[in-house]
Design a protein around this motif. Structure first.
Motif, PDB file in Angstrom:
ATOM      1  N   ARG A   1      67.828  13.019  -1.326  1.00  0.00           N
ATOM      2  CA  ARG A   1      67.799  14.464  -1.106  1.00  0.00           C
ATOM      3  C   ARG A   1      67.659  15.245  -2.401  1.00  0.00           C
ATOM      4  NH1 ARG A   1      68.686  16.189   3.996  1.00  0.00           N
ATOM      5  NH2 ARG A   1      69.721  14.768   5.390  1.00  0.00           N
TER       6      ARG A   1
ATOM      7  N   PHE B   1      67.911  20.081  -4.099  1.00  0.00           N
ATOM      8  CA  PHE B   1      68.167  19.183  -2.971  1.00  0.00           C
ATOM      9  C   PHE B   1      67.581  19.797  -1.720  1.00  0.00           C
ATOM     10  CE2 PHE B   1      72.044  21.775  -3.017  1.00  0.00           C
ATOM     11  CZ  PHE B   1      72.230  22.077  -1.683  1.00  0.00           C
ATOM     12  N   SER B   2      67.165  18.926  -0.814  1.00  0.00           N
ATOM     13  CA  SER B   2      66.582  19.385   0.441  1.00  0.00           C
ATOM     14  C   SER B   2      67.629  19.285   1.544  1.00  0.00           C
ATOM     15  CB  SER B   2      65.355  18.547   0.804  1.00  0.00           C
ATOM     16  OG  SER B   2      65.702  17.187   0.926  1.00  0.00           O
ATOM     17  N   THR B   3      67.493  20.160   2.534  1.00  0.00           N
ATOM     18  CA  THR B   3      68.438  20.202   3.649  1.00  0.00           C
ATOM     19  C   THR B   3      67.737  19.784   4.933  1.00  0.00           C
ATOM     20  OG1 THR B   3      67.954  22.482   4.257  1.00  0.00           O
ATOM     21  CG2 THR B   3      69.631  22.142   2.548  1.00  0.00           C
ATOM     22  N   ARG B   4      68.503  19.481   5.960  1.00  0.00           N
ATOM     23  CA  ARG B   4      67.937  19.151   7.271  1.00  0.00           C
ATOM     24  C   ARG B   4      67.159  20.331   7.844  1.00  0.00           C
ATOM     25  NH1 ARG B   4      72.432  16.142  11.001  1.00  0.00           N
ATOM     26  NH2 ARG B   4      72.357  14.118   9.974  1.00  0.00           N
TER      27      ARG B   4
END
Length: 69
Positions: free
Chosen positions: A19, A29-32
């Motif tokens: 992430r 960071f990437s999120t859902r």
């Protein structure tokens, strides 16, 4: 990985991946939800940012649930 969040209408398959990513020396960071959070100066800062993001989302969800009473 098979999992479903409470807000997901149907079961889904979620694949674990890294992430945290680096772009031009800054970390994100990437999120859902599909957002990219950052920038952070170090990978460790980004990882701490993930924890803070999760806490914010949990508090927001709890407040939303209380408002819906």
């Amino acid at each position: 990985m098979f999992g479903q969040r409470n807000v997901d209408p149907n079961p889904g398959t979620h694949y674990r991946c890294e992430r945290v990513s680096a772009v031009n020396g800054q970390y994100f960071f990437s999120t859902r939800e599909g957002t990219l959070e950052g920038p952070y100066f170090t990978r460790v800062d980004a990882i701490h940012g993930i924890d803070a993001y999760i806490n914010r989302m949990q508090v927001a969800s709890a407040l939303y649930a209380l408002a819906g009473r």
